[in-house]
Design a protein around this motif. Structure first.
Motif, PDB file in Angstrom:
ATOM      1  N   PHE A 180      46.388  39.067  41.031  1.00  0.00           N
ATOM      2  CA  PHE A 180      47.056  37.897  40.481  1.00  0.00           C
ATOM      3  C   PHE A 180      47.852  38.341  39.263  1.00  0.00           C
ATOM      4  N   GLU A 228      40.770  25.122  36.463  1.00  0.00           N
ATOM      5  CA  GLU A 228      41.197  26.168  37.391  1.00  0.00           C
ATOM      6  C   GLU A 228      40.030  27.001  37.898  1.00  0.00           C
ATOM      7  N   ASP A 241      49.356  31.155  31.374  1.00  0.00           N
ATOM      8  CA  ASP A 241      48.796  31.191  32.722  1.00  0.00           C
ATOM      9  C   ASP A 241      47.619  32.150  32.820  1.00  0.00           C
ATOM     10  N   ARG A 284      52.511  38.231  50.346  1.00  0.00           N
ATOM     11  CA  ARG A 284      52.848  37.379  51.479  1.00  0.00           C
ATOM     12  C   ARG A 284      54.324  37.496  51.833  1.00  0.00           C
ATOM     13  N   LYS A 325      39.623  27.334  43.660  1.00  0.00           N
ATOM     14  CA  LYS A 325      41.015  26.884  43.575  1.00  0.00           C
ATOM     15  C   LYS A 325      41.947  28.067  43.868  1.00  0.00           C
ATOM     16  N   HIS A 326      42.986  27.835  44.636  1.00  0.00           N
ATOM     17  CA  HIS A 326      43.981  28.862  44.941  1.00  0.00           C
ATOM     18  C   HIS A 326      45.238  28.544  44.143  1.00  0.00           C
ATOM     19  N   LEU A 327      45.462  29.300  43.092  1.00  0.00           N
ATOM     20  CA  LEU A 327      46.591  29.053  42.199  1.00  0.00           C
ATOM     21  C   LEU A 327      47.838  29.776  42.699  1.00  0.00           C
ATOM     22  N   PRO A 328      49.033  29.305  42.318  1.00  0.00           N
ATOM     23  CA  PRO A 328      50.275  29.851  42.884  1.00  0.00           C
ATOM     24  C   PRO A 328      50.456  31.348  42.689  1.00  0.00           C
ATOM     25  N   TRP A 329      49.928  31.904  41.615  1.00  0.00           N
ATOM     26  CA  TRP A 329      50.149  33.322  41.336  1.00  0.00           C
ATOM     27  C   TRP A 329      49.018  34.211  41.855  1.00  0.00           C
ATOM     28  N   GLU A 330      48.128  33.657  42.685  1.00  0.00           N
ATOM     29  CA  GLU A 330      47.009  34.419  43.230  1.00  0.00           C
ATOM     30  C   GLU A 330      47.230  34.726  44.708  1.00  0.00           C
ATOM     31  N   ASP A 331      46.841  35.910  45.123  1.00  0.00           N
ATOM     32  CA  ASP A 331      47.005  36.339  46.517  1.00  0.00           C
ATOM     33  C   ASP A 331      45.635  36.379  47.197  1.00  0.00           C
ATOM     34  N   TRP A 332      45.108  35.193  47.517  1.00  0.00           N
ATOM     35  CA  TRP A 332      43.801  35.104  48.171  1.00  0.00           C
ATOM     36  C   TRP A 332      43.895  35.578  49.621  1.00  0.00           C
TER      37      TRP A 332
END
Length: 240
Positions: A130, A144, A137, A32, A154-161
């Motif tokens: 991710f 999660e 983590d 992103r 769930k969209h976790l901070p370290w994932e690029d959905w």
């Protein structure tokens, strides 16, 4: 002398000219906020990050049977079940998944856990980008992995959905596969999911014989009558 020949090949490549128009390795532009953020479409049956699903009424599909942990060749899944509260059950069965962990430093995304699950609780999305800054983590917990109240992962901070990575998952693949039995060709053998309902069948397949039936379909279309058989044990039977 074999290894010297290998060094010679590498040395020659240093002075090799790439033909005009050839495909070359370029700098990764994903992520992103970066330039050229578009990514190649993923195959429908990509095995990525797991998701623990719910039934359409919100109850969890996992019954804590530990079959996924038992079949995992990488030994990356840890499950412990607990008895349901009769007054406020978490799942339709006698037990539910009290602890559910997946260690992604070990997972090889083979999808055997999906095949072993008797209630269609665990599936794999197409998310595979991710990264982690620490080992903790990388060990996903039930909080999660379990989908939210809307049924979405769930969209976790370290994932690029990216859009569509929760669609046509490994659940969809298994639901529309005849599995070698001609009696089930063209039939969807998968229960509905919170947020998605009954997922659309694979191209070339139909929803004939699916239960629960898709919205707008009559009981007669699916070989069922109006008898009172809508309890969890029937409607959530899974892969028939």
């Amino acid at each position: 002398m074999g290894y010297l020949n290998g060094f010679a090949v590498t040395f020659r490549k240093l002075f090799h000219n790439t033909p005009t128009g050839a495909i070359v390795t370029t700098e990764y532009g994903g992520g992103r906020g970066r330039k050229h953020d578009e990514k190649r479409p993923k195959a429908d049956r990509v095995h990525g990050r797991h998701v623990l699903n719910r039934y359409e009424d919100g109850m969890e599909k996992c019954i804590g049977c530990e079959l996924c942990a038992g079949v995992c060749p990488a030994k990356c899944i840890y499950v412990r079940g607990a008895d349901n509260d009769p007054e406020n059950p978490t799942s339709p069965g006698e037990r539910f998944g009290f602890i559910y962990e997946i260690n992604y430093l070990r997972c090889i995304h083979c999808d055997l856990c999906v095949e072993a699950c008797p209630t269609e609780a665990i599936t794999e999305s197409k998310l595979f980008e991710f990264s982690f800054t620490n080992r903790q983590d990388a060990i996903y917990t039930k909080a999660e992995l379990l989908v939210g109240d809307d049924g979405m992962p769930k969209h976790l901070p370290w994932e690029d959905w990216r859009p569509g990575e929760d669609l046509m998952t490994s659940a969809w693949m298994r639901a529309t596969s005849p599995s070698g039995d001609a009696d089930y060709v063209g039939k969807v053998a998968w229960s509905g999911e919170l947020g998605y309902g009954l997922r659309a069948p694979e191209s070339g397949q139909t929803t004939e014989g699916a239960w629960p039936p898709p919205a707008g379909a009559s009981h007669d279309d699916h070989g069922h009558d109006d008898h009172d058989d809508h309890d969890h044990g029937h409607a959530h039977g899974g892969n028939h």
